[in-house]
Design a protein around this motif. Structure first.
Motif, PDB file in Angstrom:
ATOM      1  N   LYS A  86      89.802 -52.736 -94.250  1.00 14.01           N
ATOM      2  CA  LYS A  86      90.267 -51.878 -93.155  1.00 14.01           C
ATOM      3  C   LYS A  86      89.129 -51.235 -92.375  1.00 14.01           C
ATOM      4  N   THR A  87      87.906 -51.445 -92.834  1.00 13.32           N
ATOM      5  CA  THR A  87      86.773 -50.791 -92.153  1.00 13.32           C
ATOM      6  C   THR A  87      85.659 -51.791 -91.874  1.00 13.32           C
ATOM      7  N   ILE A  88      84.890 -51.464 -90.878  1.00 13.82           N
ATOM      8  CA  ILE A  88      83.705 -52.264 -90.533  1.00 13.82           C
ATOM      9  C   ILE A  88      82.470 -51.389 -90.745  1.00 13.82           C
ATOM     10  N   VAL A  89      81.483 -51.955 -91.440  1.00 15.02           N
ATOM     11  CA  VAL A  89      80.253 -51.217 -91.729  1.00 15.02           C
ATOM     12  C   VAL A  89      79.274 -51.336 -90.561  1.00 15.02           C
ATOM     13  N   LYS A 117      75.294 -39.828 -88.977  1.00 13.48           N
ATOM     14  CA  LYS A 117      75.445 -40.144 -90.403  1.00 13.48           C
ATOM     15  C   LYS A 117      74.673 -41.427 -90.667  1.00 13.48           C
ATOM     16  N   LEU A 118      73.771 -41.365 -91.628  1.00 14.19           N
ATOM     17  CA  LEU A 118      72.945 -42.545 -91.874  1.00 14.19           C
ATOM     18  C   LEU A 118      73.388 -43.340 -93.094  1.00 14.19           C
ATOM     19  N   ASN A 119      74.257 -42.761 -93.909  1.00 18.42           N
ATOM     20  CA  ASN A 119      74.824 -43.569 -94.992  1.00 18.42           C
ATOM     21  C   ASN A 119      76.036 -44.306 -94.448  1.00 18.42           C
ATOM     22  N   SER A 120      76.381 -45.397 -95.084  1.00 18.82           N
ATOM     23  CA  SER A 120      77.440 -46.236 -94.521  1.00 18.82           C
ATOM     24  C   SER A 120      78.834 -45.707 -94.830  1.00 18.82           C
ATOM     25  N   ASP A 124      87.227 -46.234 -98.492  1.00 21.39           N
ATOM     26  CA  ASP A 124      88.334 -45.274 -98.590  1.00 21.39           C
ATOM     27  C   ASP A 124      88.154 -44.104 -97.639  1.00 21.39           C
ATOM     28  N   HIS A 125      86.929 -43.713 -97.407  1.00 22.09           N
ATOM     29  CA  HIS A 125      86.635 -42.594 -96.517  1.00 22.09           C
ATOM     30  C   HIS A 125      85.571 -43.000 -95.511  1.00 22.09           C
ATOM     31  N   PRO A 126      85.972 -43.827 -94.548  1.00 21.12           N
ATOM     32  CA  PRO A 126      84.974 -44.309 -93.593  1.00 21.12           C
ATOM     33  C   PRO A 126      84.267 -43.168 -92.865  1.00 21.12           C
ATOM     34  N   GLY A 127      84.975 -42.050 -92.670  1.00 18.72           N
ATOM     35  CA  GLY A 127      84.381 -40.915 -91.966  1.00 18.72           C
ATOM     36  C   GLY A 127      83.215 -40.292 -92.715  1.00 18.72           C
ATOM     37  N   SER A 128      83.089 -40.640 -94.002  1.00 17.18           N
ATOM     38  CA  SER A 128      81.985 -40.089 -94.781  1.00 17.18           C
ATOM     39  C   SER A 128      80.649 -40.724 -94.413  1.00 17.18           C
ATOM     40  N   GLY A 129      80.700 -41.752 -93.570  1.00 16.12           N
ATOM     41  CA  GLY A 129      79.453 -42.402 -93.167  1.00 16.12           C
ATOM     42  C   GLY A 129      79.603 -43.007 -91.789  1.00 16.12           C
ATOM     43  N   TYR A 130      78.702 -43.912 -91.450  1.00 14.44           N
ATOM     44  CA  TYR A 130      78.759 -44.501 -90.101  1.00 14.44           C
ATOM     45  C   TYR A 130      79.796 -45.606 -89.988  1.00 14.44           C
ATOM     46  N   ASP A 151      87.747 -47.646 -84.527  1.00 18.05           N
ATOM     47  CA  ASP A 151      88.686 -46.537 -84.344  1.00 18.05           C
ATOM     48  C   ASP A 151      88.028 -45.167 -84.485  1.00 18.05           C
ATOM     49  N   ASP A 152      87.067 -45.047 -85.380  1.00 20.51           N
ATOM     50  CA  ASP A 152      86.475 -43.731 -85.624  1.00 20.51           C
ATOM     51  C   ASP A 152      85.649 -43.236 -84.448  1.00 20.51           C
ATOM     52  N   SER A 153      84.896 -44.125 -83.842  1.00 19.99           N
ATOM     53  CA  SER A 153      84.005 -43.696 -82.760  1.00 19.99           C
ATOM     54  C   SER A 153      84.592 -43.976 -81.381  1.00 19.99           C
ATOM     55  N   ARG A 154      85.669 -44.707 -81.325  1.00 19.22           N
ATOM     56  CA  ARG A 154      86.271 -45.178 -80.068  1.00 19.22           C
ATOM     57  C   ARG A 154      85.290 -46.060 -79.276  1.00 19.22           C
ATOM     58  N   VAL A 155      84.330 -46.643 -79.966  1.00 19.51           N
ATOM     59  CA  VAL A 155      83.436 -47.600 -79.311  1.00 19.51           C
ATOM     60  C   VAL A 155      84.057 -48.991 -79.399  1.00 19.51           C
TER      61      VAL A 155
END
Lengths: 764, 764
Positions: A86-89, A117-120, A124-130, A151-155
């Motif tokens: 569900k997430t992209i690093v 945020k420099l950690n990935s 489960d918690h994509p907001g905890s990193g980039y 979705d998190d950055s709207r980029v």
């Protein structure tokens, strides 16, 4: 030199364009997403045919170790992307396509907005990193084009490539805190200490160069980059996660974290800050080089001088279009076309070009060499690809395949071990899998007159490799006629594959009039007989004392003397001598039931569990299509009185094993071998024994196919009465004349002509 | 290109030979062993002038950490050899000469006999490893020749070099178990993880290539080698001490430890086995390259094609002979000659040539460059060497010094920070010590018309470097006229040294007619006044708010705003404006007693203990000759009414600080600066302020000296009434005319002529 190469490439393109009639846009049938779920190990991102860059999203980069133990999930991320995630690093520039082992994932880039945020972060918690959440509904995956909304950055991120350059286009929201992160620590297969050394040099506010040395599957690898931005960054910074920093006492002289031009250490990350307006596009181009930062910069300036994203995308898609048009098919359903052209796409990603635009590359000896008059390639997964991929390339990419053979010879010349490549990864040798399968690729090319170097030197390289007594049991193989169980855990696979490879050497030697070589190796090619155990009816591990190993389970792939296969499947691995194999196994009366059983028997779950690289769908009875050792097996009925069973099996396997969906591949695509099987089989023939110059007749799945060949020739497969049920070949005409045999020759194919199949729902 | 360089070098040699009259063999006075005891940090092994290779024994390679803590003994082993030690670990190919910090020690080779031992063993129990006991009675140390008998193995080792090749000659006893060990882990300053990566490739049974990447004082360094043996080894093997070995699962394919051609890992060793007869000589040649293994091989084949050890040794000794003859002296005692020519030897080891025979080298930007029309150098310990070494080279090695200046400009062009070198170590920048002292070297060369590139570009590089606001307080220095105590722990040293360097820029600008630059920097050169505290009478750290720091100890070197010096010494560091300094300090009536006190006061032990780099002998009162900041101080009396005190001090310092014995140096030789001080001072003059074009008159220690200059000119120093007691200069004639000033100009010197000193035991 550069002119020459460019001219050659241009000529090759022109030829392709001239040959094809772009009546329809074939790239529309390509679905890179196929195989990204479960075991396909393909990637959904952007690449051009045989490109050095494969720019694609990572949904995870599993660490090889988790809590101090081997992490089994690392295997799922061979290509960095799993469809369920569900997430992209981020987006990195190098990916294997369909391998069963992992590496690469170089130079991960990620746009973010807000607090740096420099950690990935975690899935489960994509907001905890980039890292960012995404959904497939906001994702587009085409040949040489990938788009996704983060979705998190709207980029919105868009990716395309040239051969050596990855081109990113990021559409940002309005923000005073827009960032682009360059994570030089990230990589696929994050073995501890895999990152040996990294260097970054911020040359100015739009240009960054650097490199990374890794100790992974490629044990001794350096990859260089040059990265340029369309807009100057306002500021930049570094983070150093290395265990130790030498001479940090002197760091007081500068602030070496903020706006400092360089950093060298094993574990580093960089960030670049921007102020963006709503909808503002920031573009990045990253060029790669195996030679130097200057080489990367030269690649960047030569291949992608401007900032027109759409133009680069379109140019790459046109390259694909030209490649795909080399085989134009008619098929009843869109599914068939998607399967076919997605297979074409996956087949033409590997091997990859491995040299700068000026022809320089780093050899397996660690020195810089220059490819003189040819294009140098790497990513040779030869245990897989000698079977059907290279034979396919010999037909539709003869210049490239000849250059690949030359690349193998150069590898041999540079190899400290004086061996042809076994598995060439980024100009490194990792000796993965059994056999020495450069040999069938080279022999096949010699037989087919498709080499651009001295054929005798190629043959000598094959012979030297095959006589390398110290390599995985070759010594005992020469002395006793089989690899002993004592010297190799995969002694039977090796014996059988050496025997086939040796037969290939003999064929090439015969063609070149090298009688002594022929005699030596035709004798060795009979060695398959030495591991056949009449008592059990299987090929079986044999001990130094000549007896067969007592403990033995013909269904197990685990520690039985085989690799990626069990005795049931591997016993059939005598592609060069099916008639002798049938005789050895007790004649047709015993062979046909054996073959039937393979496809129909029930494989207990416990054996499936230990079968590598495939899903439950990748297996039919005990026939494992998801691995390669049985790829020729369905065609073996041709050597019995019941060739219709070949036709039936092929038409059963095709739709069962290939679907135009993310989960459409039953096993690793293996750098195109699975796809090449699809292409040949759906055309109605297959190279059971490369080096034979023959293609065994199966049952075509297309309605019609036009193969564009060198010299403006075409070979047309015309299928009459084609339907899902009409899987049996009633009769065939070759150029209007009845074809009363179960193979066509390479000469017949390459001369051009028409092969007409008359199909029926009933077998003869 | 290669032809051009060779021709240039040859021309330079021919010139030297033509100039000198080899009436006596001056190399006989060279004692490389001088300074190998205690703090000299010199090495006793073999090298040619400015050679890339310094082949020398290691008596230990102290680890930076011992039991998890800093090991203070690491400092003793900057050059790898301490005279008191009883064992030799092996012979490695790179060594600093006289530095106060350690690195290098690349590619340690050791011959052994008997059971193979791959660990080095301990000094107490050399038999526990490959280390061997030795004694100085079995040791010969000459210019470009070193010989020692290894007591444990009974092997006699002899070493000699060319510029880029180390030549070993080992005389073995009879043994079936003779070994040569190549320890790629060993290095000087064994910081944990200093070895980043190593590669070894056994090409055949007489040729081995490889490289090592280290993260040490040079943070980002790769050195390549090519090693050849005079006799084929019978077998070879590797050991891998790396924490982790990637893909050892695949090692089963080969035995990769015994007779395998390659290994790549961070921590490896190799051994080569021989059977030897009594007295059999096995010879090795190892060439180095900063570029590639092929570069090393090319260096090997170009510089040392044969196996004639004596010829190579003699050729190198002749190179030394030619260099030494550039200043021919007459002296009363052998001691004086040994001191002088050992100083010449130590002065002409550094900087070192840093390029392959084809001109290629790796720049500070990590890219490969080609030196076009000049010889590229590294090992610039500029904080030390701008004072006297480069001025000396300007006189006797003008071509080399001009090339060094060009090397600095190339460094600047390639520098990510856009700065001239501060401390250039193997093409890396380590920013060691205060100031930006490429500037005085470059300005001095411009003033003296000895540059071979555009002087304005050189000046621009100086200016850009000096305006680098982010570098160690330059921003506050520009804004406030001094480096604030807040931004630099050595704010006073920096302010004083920047001020001097700025004065040099102004002198060069004046010469080049760049008035704006002159005005800017002549103003900056007055900044020394801003850190003078009238209240205490010392240069003193000053805070951002303009006040002087309250806590202050003028005798301490520890955290007082200075580096390698205390306020007492550093207060005198205004070499460009002694008259203004004297005025600032309250005029001669206060200045002379201050200077007198410096030499006569008692420095309490607690202050000595914190004075770096020197032995008790390296200090006279509070005058620290063993460090550089006071090297000009004895000459400052020339700017008072009592110049005879300069003469007295110089003649006191010379014999006290320089002895032709292992413990003969009172402090680090500092890549030749200490030796250059000896050479100038014993000739009777010294460059107090490089960039001034003047040499301050001291008191000559020689009887006569002939300096051979370019264009077949000579400058003769003729000393009348010379004796140990006659230290005072009564009068001088320059070319027969009375010289009534306390300096000679560079033009006077370089035009050739005779300076006649009339000495007396009484001062005027």
């Amino acid at each position: 030199m550069r002119y020459l190469l460019t001219a050659l490439l241009a000529a090759s393109l022109t030829q392709a364009v001239a040959q094809s009639k772009p009546s329809e846009r074939l790239v529309n049938y390509v679905k890179p997403i196929v195989g990204t779920q479960r075991m396909g190990h393909t990637f959904p991102g952007a690449t051009v045919p045989f490109g050095m860059v494969q720019l694609s999203p990572e949904t995870d980069t599993a660490s090889y170790e988790l809590n101090g133990k081997y992490n089994p999930r690392v295997y799922e991320y061979c290509a960095g992307y799993q469809y369920e995630d569900k997430t992209i690093v981020g987006f990195s520039h190098t990916h294997f396509s369909g391998t069963g082992h992992s590496d690469l994932g170089d130079f991960l880039v990620m746009p973010t907005v807000g607090a740096l945020k420099l950690n990935s972060g975690t899935a489960d918690h994509p907001g905890s990193g980039y890292r960012s959440a995404f959904s497939h509904s906001n994702e587009v995956s085409q040949a040489n084009y990938y788009k996704v909304k983060l979705d998190d950055s709207r980029v919105t991120a868009e990716l395309t490539t040239t051969t050596r350059v990855g081109f990113h286009q990021y559409t940002f929201p309005k923000s005073d805190q827009s960032h682009i992160i360059l994570d030089l620590m990230s990589g696929i297969y994050n073995y501890p200490d895999k990152n040996v050394w990294t260097y970054i040099h911020v040359v100015n506010d739009t240009l960054v160069t650097g490199y990374r040395r890794t100790n992974g599957w490629a044990r001794n690898r350096v990859l260089y980059f040059a990265l340029t931005f369309s807009k100057p960054f306002a500021q930049h910074g570094f983070a150093n996660y290395s265990k130790r920093e030498v001479y940090n006492g002197f760091w007081g002289k500068f602030n070496q974290r903020k706006n400092f031009p360089e950093l060298a250490a094993p574990q580093i990350k960089a960030y670049f800050d921007f102020k963006t307006e709503e909808g503002e596009k920031i573009k990045l181009k990253m060029a790669l080089s195996p030679v130097s930062m200057e080489g990367a910069l030269n690649n960047l300036r030569t291949e992608a001088p401007g900032w027109n994203f759409d133009q680069i995308k379109e140019k790459g898609q046109q390259q694909w279009e030209d490649e795909l048009h080399k085989i134009e098919i008619q098929a009843k359903t869109r599914t068939d076309k998607e399967n076919f052209y997605t297979s074409m796409y996956h087949a033409l990603i590997n091997p990859t070009i491995y040299m700068d635009v000026d022809g320089q590359y780093k050899g397996v000896d660690g020195n810089i060499h220059k490819a003189d008059g040819y294009v140098n390639y790497t990513t040779f997964s030869l245990w897989d690809t000698y079977r059907a991929l290279h034979p396919l390339l010999n037909i539709i990419e003869p210049k490239r395949n000849a250059d690949m053979v030359t690349s193998m010879l150069m590898h041999y010349r540079q190899s400290p071990e004086q061996m042809l490549p076994v598995w060439s990864n980024s100009g490194n040798e990792n000796w993965c899998m059994s056999g020495y399968h450069s040999v069938p690729v080279i022999a096949d090319a010699i037989i087919k007159n498709n080499v651009n170097v001295n054929a005798n030197e190629l043959l000598d390289a094959c012979v030297t490799t095959a006589r390398h007594r110290n390599y995985e049991g070759i010594g005992t193989y020469i002395d006793k006629g089989y690899v002993t169980n004592e010297v190799s855990g995969t002694s039977v696979s090796n014996t059988l594959e050496y025997a086939f490879d040796d037969w290939c050497i003999a064929q090439a030697a015969k063609k070149l009039g090298r009688t002594d070589i022929y005699n030596e190796f035709i004798k060795r090619s009979e060695n398959f007989k030495n591991v056949y155990d009449k008592a059990s009816g299987f090929m079986r591990p044999r001990l130094n004392d000549g007896t067969f190993r007592k403990t033995f389970d013909a269904l197990s792939t685990n520690n039985q003397g085989f690799i990626e296969g069990n005795a049931w499947n591997y016993t059939l691995f005598v592609p060069h001598q099916p008639t002798e194999l049938i005789e050895l196994m007790g004649g047709e009366k015993r062979f046909v039931p054996y073959l039937d059983s393979l496809f129909t028997m029930h494989l207990p779950d416990k054996y499936f569990a230990e079968t590598e690289d495939i899903t439950r769908d990748g297996i039919i009875g005990n026939y494992v299509h998801g691995n390669e050792p049985s790829h020729h097996v369905a065609y073996l009925y041709n050597w019995t009185s019941q060739p219709w069973k070949t036709q039936e099996r092929v038409r059963m396997i095709l739709p069962k094993m290939y679907k135009p969906t993310a989960d459409g591949l039953g096993g690793n695509d293996d750098t195109g071998q699975m796809s090449a099987w699809y292409i040949f089989s759906s055309l109605g023939f297959y190279p059971v024994a490369p080096g034979s110059g023959q293609y065994a007749i199966g049952s075509p799945a297309v309605q019609k196919a036009t193969i564009h060949l060198a010299g403006n020739k075409t070979f047309v497969v015309d299928v009459k009465n084609q339907s899902e049920k009409n899987v049996y070949v009633q009769r065939m005409l070759l150029n209007g004349q009845p074809l009363n045999r179960l193979y066509i020759t390479d000469a017949e194919l390459m001369n051009g002509g028409t092969l007409t199949f008359y199909m029926s729902s009933k077998h003869k």
